[in-house]
Every structure is written in structure tokens, then in C-alpha cells.
Design a protein around this motif. Sequence first.
Motif, mmCIF file in Angstrom:
data_model
loop_
_atom_site.group_PDB
_atom_site.id
_atom_site.type_symbol
_atom_site.label_atom_id
_atom_site.label_comp_id
_atom_site.label_asym_id
_atom_site.label_seq_id
_atom_site.Cartn_x
_atom_site.Cartn_y
_atom_site.Cartn_z
ATOM 1 N N ILE A 183 35.070 63.363 64.757
ATOM 2 C CA ILE A 183 34.626 62.309 63.850
ATOM 3 C C ILE A 183 35.353 61.013 64.209
ATOM 4 O O ILE A 183 36.254 61.020 65.051
ATOM 5 N N GLU A 217 32.666 65.585 55.404
ATOM 6 C CA GLU A 217 32.037 64.285 55.128
ATOM 7 C C GLU A 217 32.910 63.441 54.208
ATOM 8 O O GLU A 217 33.077 62.243 54.425
ATOM 9 N N GLU A 257 35.877 62.125 56.164
ATOM 10 C CA GLU A 257 35.500 61.005 57.025
ATOM 11 C C GLU A 257 35.387 59.717 56.214
ATOM 12 O O GLU A 257 35.838 58.654 56.651
#
Length: 186
Positions: A48, A69, A72
Amino acid sequence: MPEYLRVKTRSTTILTVRHKGVVAIGGDGQVTYGESILKQDTKKIRRILDGNVVVGFAGSTADAFSLMERFETKAKDFPGNIPRAATELARDWRTDRVLRKLEALMVVVNAEHSLLITGQGDVVNPQDNIIGIGSGGNYALAAARALIRHSDLSAREIVEQSLQIASEIDIYTNNNLVIEELPAAN
């Protein structure tokens, strides 16, 4: 065994080793449901933030993707400060009603840090620069510690051999491995 390691421990094996100027992180590809193997080639290691951070996860796949997610997003909120992003995610994970039910563990590595993030609010930076999670995590961890002490292998080779050993012991871990490397900061 610490409580945070009991969460969905029959899931996979993820191992990271920081050694000789490189950080390597790897995982197997097996997905199980109860006593059945559903898939053998799942990628549980993801790059990422333009490839500068690698995340590995063990536990419920959907939960892990949700956490990845969110991590991130936190990392983008605190650019260049991975420990702060990890701490913020761990805090949210522990206190949010919905997140609290997620069953997964995450390992996050970049050039400077190797971190274990748990739903109990823990962010652990290991003293020996090795983290193993999942059902075969302790097997891989023990193998990696022995290989670092008694061989001249690279970080990648240690991760690969340690995960192979774990796959020979743990029925929830296979030998379909994905391994990523990053240069480590001095």
C-alpha cells in the motif's frame, strides 16, 4: 498465549523478518473454513501507499481487508508516521462497536518499522525484529529465530524457509507463499 493471539488463530501464517538491511514479509495462501480448505492461493500480503508499506493479515479475510483499508486511510492522515497511523487504527479498533467485532491481526512493515496491530488496542514493535502471526505464526517465529542465529541466510530466505517449516507442521498453513521485500533503514 496472549489473548490477542487467540483471535482466529486457525487461519494462516504471516512472518516478517528485518535482517541485513532488508525487511521481508511473507504469508501462505490457504483459506480454511472450519476443517475445509476453501482456497490455496489467496494473497494475504499487500503493498500500500505507493508500495512503501507492506501489510500482512491473519484471521477473517473480509475483516482483514476492512482493517487494511482503514489503516491505509490512517496512514494518509499521518503521512510518514506509520506508528501513529497504527496507534490510531488500534484505538479505533478497540473502541468502535463495529470494528471491535472484527477478527483479524495485522502486521505492517516499512523501511523503519515492523508493527503488530491487534484488536485489543496493541501496537507491538518487536525487540528482535521478527513477528509471526496466525495459526503457524509461532512455528515460523521459532524457525526464523533459529535461522537468524545459526545461518547466513538473507531476510527473504529466512522468511521462505520458516514459512515452509510452518506449513509442514500447521494444517491451516500451506506452502503456496507470497513474499515481499523492502530495503530497511539503517
